[in-house]
Design a protein around this motif. Structure first.
Motif, short mmCIF file in Angstrom:
data_model
loop_
_atom_site.label_atom_id
_atom_site.label_comp_id
_atom_site.label_asym_id
_atom_site.label_seq_id
_atom_site.Cartn_x
_atom_site.Cartn_y
_atom_site.Cartn_z
N PHE A 1 34.96 29.59 35.53
CA PHE A 1 35.66 29.42 36.81
C PHE A 1 34.75 29.91 37.92
CE2 PHE A 1 38.40 30.34 40.32
CZ PHE A 1 39.47 29.48 40.20
N THR A 2 34.54 29.07 38.93
CA THR A 2 33.70 29.44 40.07
C THR A 2 34.54 29.43 41.33
OG1 THR A 2 31.77 28.48 38.99
CG2 THR A 2 31.61 28.84 41.34
N GLY A 3 34.43 30.49 42.12
CA GLY A 3 35.18 30.55 43.36
C GLY A 3 34.65 31.62 44.30
N ARG A 4 35.28 31.69 45.47
CA ARG A 4 34.89 32.68 46.48
C ARG A 4 35.79 33.91 46.34
NH1 ARG A 4 31.75 32.20 50.47
NH2 ARG A 4 31.82 29.93 50.49
N VAL A 5 35.18 35.09 46.35
CA VAL A 5 35.94 36.33 46.23
C VAL A 5 36.80 36.51 47.48
CG1 VAL A 5 35.79 38.84 46.05
CG2 VAL A 5 34.17 37.41 44.80
N GLU A 6 38.09 36.67 47.26
CA GLU A 6 39.02 36.90 48.37
C GLU A 6 39.34 38.38 48.50
OE1 GLU A 6 40.04 34.80 50.73
OE2 GLU A 6 38.70 33.36 49.78
N LYS A 7 39.69 39.01 47.37
CA LYS A 7 39.94 40.46 47.43
C LYS A 7 39.67 41.07 46.06
CE LYS A 7 44.92 39.98 46.78
NZ LYS A 7 46.24 40.27 47.29
N VAL A 8 39.27 42.32 46.11
CA VAL A 8 39.00 43.10 44.91
C VAL A 8 40.02 44.23 44.87
CG1 VAL A 8 37.32 44.55 43.70
CG2 VAL A 8 36.54 42.56 45.01
N ILE B 1 30.36 33.87 46.44
CA ILE B 1 30.67 32.97 45.33
C ILE B 1 30.37 33.67 44.00
CG2 ILE B 1 30.17 30.74 44.25
CD1 ILE B 1 31.48 30.47 46.99
N VAL B 2 31.33 33.58 43.06
CA VAL B 2 31.18 34.21 41.75
C VAL B 2 31.57 33.21 40.67
CG1 VAL B 2 32.01 36.07 40.25
CG2 VAL B 2 31.66 36.50 42.67
N GLU B 3 30.76 33.16 39.62
CA GLU B 3 31.08 32.36 38.44
C GLU B 3 31.53 33.31 37.34
OE1 GLU B 3 28.74 28.79 36.60
OE2 GLU B 3 27.95 30.64 35.75
N VAL B 4 32.72 33.04 36.80
CA VAL B 4 33.31 33.91 35.77
C VAL B 4 33.42 33.13 34.47
CG1 VAL B 4 35.37 35.20 35.11
CG2 VAL B 4 34.66 35.16 37.49
N VAL B 5 33.01 33.76 33.37
CA VAL B 5 33.18 33.21 32.03
C VAL B 5 34.20 34.09 31.33
CG1 VAL B 5 32.07 32.79 29.81
CG2 VAL B 5 30.85 32.28 31.93
N GLY B 6 35.21 33.45 30.74
CA GLY B 6 36.25 34.22 30.06
C GLY B 6 37.28 33.33 29.40
N MET B 7 38.40 33.95 29.04
CA MET B 7 39.51 33.24 28.41
C MET B 7 40.70 33.28 29.36
SD MET B 7 38.55 32.40 25.25
CE MET B 7 39.71 32.55 23.92
N VAL B 8 41.49 32.21 29.36
CA VAL B 8 42.70 32.17 30.18
C VAL B 8 43.84 32.80 29.39
CG1 VAL B 8 44.31 30.70 31.43
CG2 VAL B 8 41.89 30.06 31.31
#
Length: 116
Positions: free
Chosen positions: A27-34, A66-73
């Motif tokens: 999943f690739t997206g823009r960081v909105e909040k941490v 922009i961050v690309e995340v690898v993981g499980m849903v």
């Protein structure tokens, strides 16, 4: 969850999360909040929809852009991250809308972009 690296990962956006529960994704997206704990953050995809990302360990760096995340849903529709990569877009901007259009093409023509 370490097997996530051994399996093909579907590239998805937020509207596709429910179709990929318990499957490895990218999943690739823009960081909105941490979250203040550093153990989760929210990404916005190319359609402006958000997805939650949970980490096993708190972040050890500031995360933005922009961050690309690898993981499980998960069953909750959250991406349980195994790894993430911050993509630098300071010199060449990353076009999330164009990326989203590419995702649509990939998913509309699975015969040309197999993940199995």
């Amino acid at each position: 969850m370490s097997g996530v690296f051994e399996a093909p990962k579907h590239r998805i956006n937020a509207s596709m999360l429910s179709q990929y529960v318990s499957k490895p994704v990218c999943f690739t997206g823009r960081v909105e909040k941490v979250h203040p704990s550093g153990k989760s953050f929210t990404l916005t995809d190319g359609e402006g929809k958000t997805a939650s990302v949970e980490l096993n360990e708190p972040l050890d760096e500031e995360l933005s852009g922009i961050v690309e995340v690898v993981g499980m849903v998960s069953n909750k529709g959250t991406v349980m991250a195994v790894a993430y990569t911050a993509l630098r877009d300071d010199k060449i901007p990353f076009d999330l809308e164009l990326y989203n259009e590419a995702l649509k093409i990939i998913h509309d023509h699975p015969q040309h972009y197999p993940f199995q």
